[in-house]
Scaffold this motif. Structure first.
Motif, PDB file in Angstrom:
ATOM      1  N   UNK B  52       0.874  -1.178   0.000  1.00  0.00           N
ATOM      2  CA  UNK B  52       0.000   0.000   0.000  1.00  0.00           C
ATOM      3  C   UNK B  52       0.907   1.222   0.000  1.00  0.00           C
ATOM      4  N   UNK B  53       0.695   2.079  -0.985  1.00  0.00           N
ATOM      5  CA  UNK B  53       1.551   3.265  -1.061  1.00  0.00           C
ATOM      6  C   UNK B  53       1.124   4.304  -0.029  1.00  0.00           C
ATOM      7  N   UNK B  54       2.071   5.161   0.334  1.00  0.00           N
ATOM      8  CA  UNK B  54       1.762   6.224   1.293  1.00  0.00           C
ATOM      9  C   UNK B  54       0.659   7.126   0.730  1.00  0.00           C
ATOM     10  N   UNK B  55      -0.318   7.463   1.536  1.00  0.00           N
ATOM     11  CA  UNK B  55      -1.400   8.351   1.125  1.00  0.00           C
ATOM     12  C   UNK B  55      -2.494   7.662   0.325  1.00  0.00           C
ATOM     13  N   UNK B  56      -2.341   6.383   0.107  1.00  0.00           N
ATOM     14  CA  UNK B  56      -3.311   5.644  -0.709  1.00  0.00           C
ATOM     15  C   UNK B  56      -4.490   5.170   0.159  1.00  0.00           C
ATOM     16  N   UNK B  57      -5.668   5.052  -0.454  1.00  0.00           N
ATOM     17  CA  UNK B  57      -6.787   4.385   0.217  1.00  0.00           C
ATOM     18  C   UNK B  57      -6.922   3.014  -0.449  1.00  0.00           C
ATOM     19  N   UNK B  58      -6.671   1.994   0.337  1.00  0.00           N
ATOM     20  CA  UNK B  58      -6.581   0.636  -0.191  1.00  0.00           C
ATOM     21  C   UNK B  58      -7.637  -0.221   0.478  1.00  0.00           C
ATOM     22  N   UNK B  59      -8.314  -1.033  -0.303  1.00  0.00           N
ATOM     23  CA  UNK B  59      -9.373  -1.855   0.287  1.00  0.00           C
ATOM     24  C   UNK B  59      -9.098  -3.342   0.136  1.00  0.00           C
ATOM     25  N   UNK B  60      -9.373  -4.057   1.221  1.00  0.00           N
ATOM     26  CA  UNK B  60      -9.410  -5.516   1.149  1.00  0.00           C
ATOM     27  C   UNK B  60     -10.890  -5.871   1.058  1.00  0.00           C
ATOM     28  N   UNK B  61     -11.274  -6.387  -0.082  1.00  0.00           N
ATOM     29  CA  UNK B  61     -12.689  -6.649  -0.356  1.00  0.00           C
ATOM     30  C   UNK B  61     -12.902  -8.159  -0.414  1.00  0.00           C
ATOM     31  N   UNK B  62     -13.932  -8.626   0.252  1.00  0.00           N
ATOM     32  CA  UNK B  62     -14.186 -10.065   0.194  1.00  0.00           C
ATOM     33  C   UNK B  62     -15.367 -10.458   1.038  1.00  0.00           C
ATOM     34  N   UNK B 203     -14.948  10.050   5.138  1.00  0.00           N
ATOM     35  CA  UNK B 203     -13.694   9.380   4.775  1.00  0.00           C
ATOM     36  C   UNK B 203     -13.060  10.007   3.530  1.00  0.00           C
ATOM     37  N   UNK B 204     -13.922  10.439   2.613  1.00  0.00           N
ATOM     38  CA  UNK B 204     -13.388  11.122   1.414  1.00  0.00           C
ATOM     39  C   UNK B 204     -12.646  12.391   1.835  1.00  0.00           C
ATOM     40  N   UNK B 205     -13.237  13.095   2.831  1.00  0.00           N
ATOM     41  CA  UNK B 205     -12.578  14.329   3.292  1.00  0.00           C
ATOM     42  C   UNK B 205     -11.239  14.012   3.945  1.00  0.00           C
ATOM     43  N   UNK B 206     -11.118  12.819   4.514  1.00  0.00           N
ATOM     44  CA  UNK B 206      -9.862  12.436   5.165  1.00  0.00           C
ATOM     45  C   UNK B 206      -8.774  12.059   4.147  1.00  0.00           C
ATOM     46  N   UNK B 207      -9.196  11.786   2.905  1.00  0.00           N
ATOM     47  CA  UNK B 207      -8.216  11.433   1.872  1.00  0.00           C
ATOM     48  C   UNK B 207      -7.227  12.569   1.643  1.00  0.00           C
ATOM     49  N   UNK B 208      -7.703  13.774   1.898  1.00  0.00           N
ATOM     50  CA  UNK B 208      -6.830  14.933   1.675  1.00  0.00           C
ATOM     51  C   UNK B 208      -5.894  15.181   2.860  1.00  0.00           C
ATOM     52  N   UNK B 209      -6.079  14.436   3.941  1.00  0.00           N
ATOM     53  CA  UNK B 209      -5.283  14.680   5.157  1.00  0.00           C
ATOM     54  C   UNK B 209      -3.988  13.855   5.197  1.00  0.00           C
ATOM     55  N   UNK B 210      -3.644  13.265   4.087  1.00  0.00           N
ATOM     56  CA  UNK B 210      -2.403  12.488   3.950  1.00  0.00           C
ATOM     57  C   UNK B 210      -2.366  11.212   4.796  1.00  0.00           C
ATOM     58  N   UNK B 211      -3.535  10.745   5.244  1.00  0.00           N
ATOM     59  CA  UNK B 211      -3.538   9.452   5.923  1.00  0.00           C
ATOM     60  C   UNK B 211      -3.463   8.368   4.858  1.00  0.00           C
ATOM     61  N   UNK B 212      -2.769   7.294   5.193  1.00  0.00           N
ATOM     62  CA  UNK B 212      -2.897   6.090   4.374  1.00  0.00           C
ATOM     63  C   UNK B 212      -4.032   5.307   5.009  1.00  0.00           C
ATOM     64  N   UNK B 213      -4.993   4.881   4.207  1.00  0.00           N
ATOM     65  CA  UNK B 213      -6.149   4.184   4.791  1.00  0.00           C
ATOM     66  C   UNK B 213      -6.254   2.771   4.213  1.00  0.00           C
ATOM     67  N   UNK B 214      -6.360   1.807   5.117  1.00  0.00           N
ATOM     68  CA  UNK B 214      -6.596   0.421   4.702  1.00  0.00           C
ATOM     69  C   UNK B 214      -7.976   0.051   5.223  1.00  0.00           C
ATOM     70  N   UNK B 215      -8.813  -0.307   4.291  1.00  0.00           N
ATOM     71  CA  UNK B 215     -10.219  -0.496   4.615  1.00  0.00           C
ATOM     72  C   UNK B 215     -10.645  -1.912   4.243  1.00  0.00           C
TER      73      UNK B 215
END
Lengths: 264, 272
Positions: B52-62, B203-215
């Protein structure tokens, strides 16, 4: 490094939990003082356990009744910790920088306060119903001795409660729910209650069992202090030392089990 | 050199190989649980590799039981891997969890709140766990409470909160320490469509806060709406990985649900 602020936060939270849950508060805060009141009223003039008729049944029972308040901490801790695990809070706080040492210290502090309050209330009730421990009421004892006696009683209670907190943490490792943990806690409570607290094991011919039960060391320690045994008496310090050693051993087991459960 | 020493060295070498632009790297990660009463071992996670790259929003879907939560649990220090290696923020999850815990935050599947504390009380509790300045906890906590519409309920005990309010408060708590890497384990499960939309917008608003998010999620539309990249998991393995657009284009279907169906022959919502 241990952060006192994290420990204080956990202690405040635990105290709030204990106050906010009336059932836990009544069961673990007032049961022992209530027993002291009942036995004090009923058994103060009954000398059936002492052939010399020096000590009433209540006077013999009192040290054990006071230790009993520390004993109930096992239930309190086990149900509290298992409840936190059940609700997912344990898992959540384990993902924060909180360390195991901080967690254990917070548990030791927060659960030791209640037995000390019970000790004060219990002794107050005992005195109110006529109990006069020599160390506090005997004219042969100086003010310094009386103060040292109070301090030593508190030290015994604190160390005994540490044992109970450790046993509670061990119990919580084997239970999935708060209810189950509360039930399991009685595995540690009942033997100590029967063979090492307010029913003297000597009456059942089971004096030898006492060495294995932390409550017996606390009960006997309270008894020796109340009876005005000189502080130079090695038995007091031996019992305190053994209690401390048991406490230490229990914590090592508790920490190992907690760590194993924390991260499988 | 004895075998255990060889393993240690090889693990360290692999860690050094990790790309510093990646917030998370996972290589051949496995978690097997011992089968009870002679049953076979359960392979909850079976050879996962992804980054997962820094600042990316990445999802584990299943689907349920695909291994999403187990993966998150390994990355957040709740579980130890059976095999393989993983790094979070450049630190090894087996050996350097202390450092990892300083930079992450987790929003678990269950709200996991103290019911006898108020909403703000819970926020303060977790803020203190991260040793944040006290005024900063209140300031940020109130800001987040306002954003999710819980400000008026901040002084109420959480035992009186609705399920949706508890989930939203749990999300706020996970953001209180401004984590570099945020793990969200099915954050919208049990929420009604309106509240789910509210959480998505948040969560979309948090995308701009430079968090890397794993969902982790089993809601296709959630992954499509929020994530830069998606890893579709099935029986402990990743069966497809890429941006939602890439996966849809690659399999020539209309959406991620159809991608899942095309690969597994099942609907992702089966058994939920």
């Amino acid at each position: 490094m241990i952060q006192p602020r994290r420990i204080l936060t956990l202690v405040m939270m635990e105290m709030t939990r204990q106050i906010m849950d009336p059932l836990v508060l009544v069961f673990t805060m007032f049961l022992a003082p209530a027993l002291i009141l009942i036995f004090g009223l009923v058994m103060s003039n009954n000398y059936g356990w002492d052939e010399t008729e020096t000590y009433s049944i209540f006077e013999i029972m009192l040290p054990g009744l006071l230790a009993y308040s520390g004993l109930l901490t096992i239930y309190d801790v086990a149900a509290g910790v298992a409840g936190e695990r059940e609700s997912g809070i344990q898992k959540r706080i384990n993902t924060t920088p909180l360390t195991t040492a901080e967690y254990f210290l917070s548990q030791m502090i927060s659960y030791t306060i209640k037995p000390i309050i019970q000790l004060v209330i219990g002794l107050g009730i005992a005195v109110a119903v006529g109990y006069r421990p020599l160390i506090f009421f005997g004219s042969a004892y100086s003010l310094g001795s009386k103060f040292a006696g109070i301090l030593l009683v508190i030290v015994f209670m604190v160390i005994f409660t540490f044992c109970s907190v450790g046993l509670g943490l061990i119990t919580a490792n084997f239970a999935k729910t708060a209810g189950a943990a509360g039930g399991l806690a009685f595995i540690f409570i009942v033997p100590q209650q029967i063979f090492g607290s307010f029913i003297p094991p000597g009456f059942m011919g089971m004096e030898g069992l006492g060495w294995a039960l932390p409550s017996w060391y606390a009960t006997r320690g309270f008894g020796l202090i109340f009876a005005g045994t000189p502080f130079t008496d090695t038995e007091i310090w031996l019992r305190l030392g053994i209690l401390l050693a048991i406490s230490f051993a229990i914590y090592i087991i508790g920490i190992l089990l907690y760590e194993r459960k924390k991260r499988r | 050199m004895i075998d255990s020493e060889k393993n240690k060295v090889s693990k360290i070498e692999k860690i050094v190989d990790f790309n510093e632009n990646n917030a998370i790297e996972v290589k051949n990660l496995k978690k097997h649980f011992k089968g009870k009463r002679g049953m076979e071992d359960v392979k909850a996670v079976d050879g996962l590799s992804f980054h997962v790259e820094k600042g990316e929003v990445f999802s584990l879907l299943g689907t349920n039981g695909a291994g999403k939560t187990t993966t998150i649990n390994i990355l957040t220090g709740v579980l130890l891997p059976t095999e393989g290696i993983a790094s979070v923020g450049g630190y090894n999850v087996e050996k350097e969890m202390k450092k990892i815990k300083e930079m992450i935050s987790v929003c678990p599947q269950e709200p996991a709140l103290y019911k006898f504390l108020t909403g703000l009380g819970n926020i303060k509790f977790f803020g203190n766990m991260y040793m944040m300045p006290k005024d900063k906890i209140v300031e940020r906590g109130e800001e987040l409470l306002k954003l999710l519409g819980l400000y008026d309920a901040r002084n109420r005990f959480t035992r009186g909160y609705s399920g949706g309010m508890k989930r939203q408060l749990s999300l706020i708590i996970s953001l209180i320490n401004e984590p570099d890497i945020l793990f969200l384990d099915e954050p919208t499960v049990g929420l009604d469509p309106r509240n789910r939309r509210k959480v998505w917008d948040f969560l979309k608003s948090q995308k701009d806060q430079k968090h890397t998010i794993i969902l982790t999620t089993h809601y296709i539309e959630e992954a499509e709406a929020l994530c830069d990249r998606v890893a579709i998991m099935d029986y402990g393995e990743i069966i497809a990985i890429g941006s939602p657009q890439e996966l849809i284009a690659e399999h020539q279907v209309k959406n991620l649900e159809e991608v899942f169906m095309k690969i597994t022959g099942r609907s992702i919502l089966e058994g939920i």
